[in-house]
Design a protein around this motif. Structure first.
Motif, PDB file in Angstrom:
ATOM      1  N   PRO A   1      -7.223   7.892  -5.481  1.00  0.00           N
ATOM      2  CA  PRO A   1      -7.158   8.131  -4.026  1.00  0.00           C
ATOM      3  C   PRO A   1      -5.717   8.069  -3.531  1.00  0.00           C
ATOM      4  O   PRO A   1      -4.803   7.679  -4.263  1.00  0.00           O
ATOM      5  CB  PRO A   1      -7.996   6.982  -3.451  1.00  0.00           C
ATOM      6  N   TYR A   2      -5.502   8.435  -2.255  1.00  0.00           N
ATOM      7  CA  TYR A   2      -4.155   8.452  -1.680  1.00  0.00           C
ATOM      8  C   TYR A   2      -3.456   7.110  -1.883  1.00  0.00           C
ATOM      9  O   TYR A   2      -4.035   6.046  -1.689  1.00  0.00           O
ATOM     10  CB  TYR A   2      -4.214   8.761  -0.185  1.00  0.00           C
ATOM     11  N   GLY A   3      -2.171   7.192  -2.271  1.00  0.00           N
ATOM     12  CA  GLY A   3      -1.366   5.991  -2.421  1.00  0.00           C
ATOM     13  C   GLY A   3      -1.687   5.176  -3.650  1.00  0.00           C
ATOM     14  O   GLY A   3      -1.290   4.015  -3.741  1.00  0.00           O
ATOM     15  N   THR A   4      -2.389   5.773  -4.599  1.00  0.00           N
ATOM     16  CA  THR A   4      -2.843   5.028  -5.788  1.00  0.00           C
ATOM     17  C   THR A   4      -2.437   5.747  -7.062  1.00  0.00           C
ATOM     18  O   THR A   4      -2.392   6.984  -7.112  1.00  0.00           O
ATOM     19  CB  THR A   4      -4.377   4.859  -5.767  1.00  0.00           C
TER      20      THR A   4
ATOM     21  N   LEU B   1       2.231   8.520  -2.596  1.00  0.00           N
ATOM     22  CA  LEU B   1       2.872   9.259  -1.518  1.00  0.00           C
ATOM     23  C   LEU B   1       4.383   9.060  -1.506  1.00  0.00           C
ATOM     24  O   LEU B   1       5.114   9.861  -0.933  1.00  0.00           O
ATOM     25  CB  LEU B   1       2.290   8.816  -0.175  1.00  0.00           C
TER      26      LEU B   1
ATOM     27  N   GLU C   1       0.091   0.030   1.388  1.00  0.00           N
ATOM     28  CA  GLU C   1       0.705   1.339   1.160  1.00  0.00           C
ATOM     29  C   GLU C   1       0.478   1.889  -0.239  1.00  0.00           C
ATOM     30  O   GLU C   1       0.302   3.094  -0.425  1.00  0.00           O
ATOM     31  CB  GLU C   1       2.218   1.248   1.415  1.00  0.00           C
ATOM     32  N   THR C   2       0.505   1.012  -1.255  1.00  0.00           N
ATOM     33  CA  THR C   2       0.541   1.486  -2.639  1.00  0.00           C
ATOM     34  C   THR C   2      -0.316   0.588  -3.521  1.00  0.00           C
ATOM     35  O   THR C   2      -0.266  -0.640  -3.400  1.00  0.00           O
ATOM     36  CB  THR C   2       1.986   1.471  -3.184  1.00  0.00           C
TER      37      THR C   2
ATOM     38  N   SER D   1      -9.136   1.706  -1.820  1.00  0.00           N
ATOM     39  CA  SER D   1      -9.248   2.731  -0.779  1.00  0.00           C
ATOM     40  C   SER D   1      -9.502   2.116   0.583  1.00  0.00           C
ATOM     41  O   SER D   1      -9.047   2.624   1.620  1.00  0.00           O
ATOM     42  CB  SER D   1     -10.368   3.714  -1.117  1.00  0.00           C
TER      43      SER D   1
ATOM     44  N   THR E   1      -2.452  10.292 -10.430  1.00  0.00           N
ATOM     45  CA  THR E   1      -1.673   9.719  -9.320  1.00  0.00           C
ATOM     46  C   THR E   1      -1.791  10.538  -8.048  1.00  0.00           C
ATOM     47  O   THR E   1      -1.837  11.772  -8.081  1.00  0.00           O
ATOM     48  CB  THR E   1      -0.185   9.593  -9.698  1.00  0.00           C
ATOM     49  N   SER E   2      -1.864   9.809  -6.937  1.00  0.00           N
ATOM     50  CA  SER E   2      -1.729  10.391  -5.605  1.00  0.00           C
ATOM     51  C   SER E   2      -0.747   9.559  -4.792  1.00  0.00           C
ATOM     52  O   SER E   2      -0.897   9.387  -3.581  1.00  0.00           O
ATOM     53  CB  SER E   2      -3.090  10.438  -4.897  1.00  0.00           C
TER      54      SER E   2
END
Length: 586
Positions: free
Chosen positions: A154-157, A222, A121-122, A116, A219-220
């Protein structure tokens, strides 16, 4: 295009000092290292780390993440959940109660925090750690919850678990855990997103475990993420890509080839064999000095009139072990397939392969053969007695597009070549000088009862290509355009070829109104490939045969019908008639 930078930390723990040992966890980390290295990851591998080594590796991994586009953490070993939190167990962990777990083990949330805090990006976390609690009996308390608990990504993970929350996973009977053994196969499949990969893993694992182990993800992400974005190809991943991907050019795409990069054998002065012609082959392409799967050195493509294609990869080899490796790799992905033990020998007996490799096999019935058949594709493997020791891997692709049986040639009433002596010649100047000659002809027999003028453009032959021609039909009545004429032309052409390359068919009422009001009309364009299917302009595996273009311009030539590649149209029509006569006689 520059590939993204990738970093992976892989940890496998099998040898526990105070807990039950695991058979495959270290093997799993090593196997993941082998796979991810092929996919462009810079990898760090830890085998049986202590708590201190585990923490140091995590800290270093977290510090370096910002320098990479994507990061991956993989763990195989014991993992437990305590009070809703997940912990990964180092080799020296010995918590005497639940309260000591946070001091002896690694809280999985620390890994999430590292990811985080990074700017990449990923990120991925893969946990093959959902086994029974190895300390449960010594804690002298009520039974704890099995497996790992659910964590929100979290985002992108993306977080991937080897089994569902609160469930346990198998350590596997082979060299790898059940989950990892499936994952390392599927993750190499070219051009699949990670979600597609994990869906395939889940489907296969449910079948292998009889429904006892169901992988899980949180998954989050993007964006779509592809692990094998054409970075690695083996014969196994090659076959997987063909089975999962039904686009027409999948074979050439996987081999990183364009059809026009491969020579036609007719251009090499080699005629198509009588046997191939009788089988319906209309074109053969050949390329040597290749190296596919560290085995095959030559490629030959057969294009059939019915739309089928054969891609033949072949080489000559005395290495029996290499031949069996190819066979075993195919079986691993495609299953056992079929063999014909009455007329040919199976590959699974190494002695059959060795007889051919040593030159002891003398008759055709001693060649090795296996076939794998699916809906629109089949795979064939042959180790031949003649030509000696030739190993052939054939992929047969059935057509996904319709073969168009008729052509405009059946509607044309003039032989434009016969009319050339009566034509007025026009020689272009400037940049087109010497490249073609236009022959202007007045037609006594109008085409489609409308076109009374023709221009036959004959292109000059070059070292690379023979002379070709195109025909442009127009009318002397350009000031009297008729929607009825256009409607009739569109109807006839659409009845033969179907919708054009833009998906347009019969003339619509809106189009008729646009034409009457002198608005722009897009026309109709049909381009055909050598198998007489609608040609895909974006395809790297098709060759255009001829084109039919219908246009209308009130201020210029009125209605015009162009036949691009007229000579190719005639050749196709003659060959089709010749083949029909052969069938009729038979």
């Amino acid at each position: 295009m520059e590939k993204d930078k990738r970093l992976a930390l892989l940890i496998g723990i099998s040898d526990y000092q105070f807990a039950s040992k695991l058979k495959n966890a270290v093997n799993d980390a090593i196997s993941m290292d082998n796979v991810l290295s092929k996919l462009g990851f810079e990898t760090i591998v830890l085998k049986n780390p202590t708590y201190k080594d585990f923490k140091l590796a995590l800290n270093e991994f977290g510090e370096n993440l910002n320098e990479y586009d994507s990061g991956l953490f993989y763990y195989a070993g014991h993992g437990i959940q305590v009070k809703g939190l997940n912990y990964l167990i180092p080799t020296d962990a010995n918590p005497l109660s639940e309260n000591q777990v946070e001091f002896d083990c690694i809280n999985a949330n620390q890994i999430l925090s590292l990811m985080s805090d990074s700017i990449n990006e990923t990120n991925f976390i893969i946990l093959d750690a959902c086994r029974n609690n190895p300390f449960e009996r010594s804690w002298n308390r009520s039974q704890t919850v099995e497996g790992l608990s659910y964590m929100s990504a979290p985002y992108g993970t993306l977080i991937a678990y080897s089994t569902a929350p609160d469930k346990t996973a198998s350590d596997g009977e082979g060299e790898n855990g059940l989950y990892t053994s499936v994952l390392i196969d599927e993750i190499l499949t070219p051009n699949l997103t990670i979600l597609q990969v994990l869906q395939n893993v889940r489907t296969k694992l449910i079948r292998l475990s009889s429904g006892q182990q169901v992988p899980w993800e949180s998954t989050s992400l993007l964006n779509d993420y592809v692990f094998n974005d054409d970075r690695y190809i083996s014969i196994s991943t090659f076959c997987q890509a063909i089975l999962y991907n039904h686009e027409r050019d999948v074979v050439l795409n996987q081999l990183k080839l364009n059809l026009w990069d491969i020579q036609k054998i007719t251009k090499l002065g080699i005629p198509i064999s009588k046997e191939d012609k009788e089988a319906g082959v209309i074109e053969v392409y050949y390329k040597n000095k290749v190296n596919y799967f560290d085995t095959f050195k030559e490629l030959e493509i057969h294009i059939y009139e019915n739309g089928e294609r054969d891609y033949n990869l072949f080489t000559t080899t005395r290495d029996a072990n290499q031949v069996q490796f190819i066979y075993n790799s195919l079986c691993k992905k495609l299953g056992g397939g079929n063999y014909d033990d009455e007329r040919r020998k199976p590959f699974f007996d190494l002695n059959n392969i060795k007889r051919i490799a040593k030159g002891k096999a003398k008759v055709k019935s001693e060649q090795c053969f296996n076939m794998w058949y699916f809906d629109n594709v089949s795979f064939h493997l042959n180790y031949l007695v003649s030509p000696k020791r030739q190993l052939v891997f054939k992929i047969n692709i059935k057509p996904l597009k319709q073969i168009i049986e008729k052509s405009i040639a059946e509607l044309i009433v003039n032989d434009f070549y016969d009319l050339l002596p009566y034509a007025l010649k026009e020689y272009p100047e400037g940049e087109y000088e010497g490249k073609f000659i236009d022959h202007h002809i007045i037609l006594e027999k109008p085409e489609f009862n409308f076109f009374d003028k023709a221009v036959v453009r004959i292109f000059t032959a070059t070292k690379e290509s023979k002379s070709t021609s195109s025909v442009f039909l127009s009318s002397s009545k350009i000031n009297n355009p008729s929607v009825t004429v256009l409607n009739n032309l569109v109807f006839k052409l659409t009845s033969i070829y179907g919708t054009d390359r833009a998906g347009e068919g019969y003339l619509s009422g809106i189009e008729e109104q646009d034409i009457k009001e002198d608005c722009y009309w897009t026309g109709r364009s049909w381009d055909l490939n050598i198998q007489h299917q609608i040609y895909d302009m974006d395809s790297n595996g098709e060759e255009m045969l001829y084109g039919i273009h219908l246009n209308y311009d009130k201020e210029d030539k009125g209605i015009e019908l162009d036949i691009i590649g007229y000579e190719s149209l005639l050749d196709y029509s003659k060959n089709k008639m010749h083949n029909a006569n052969i069938l009729f006689k038979e």
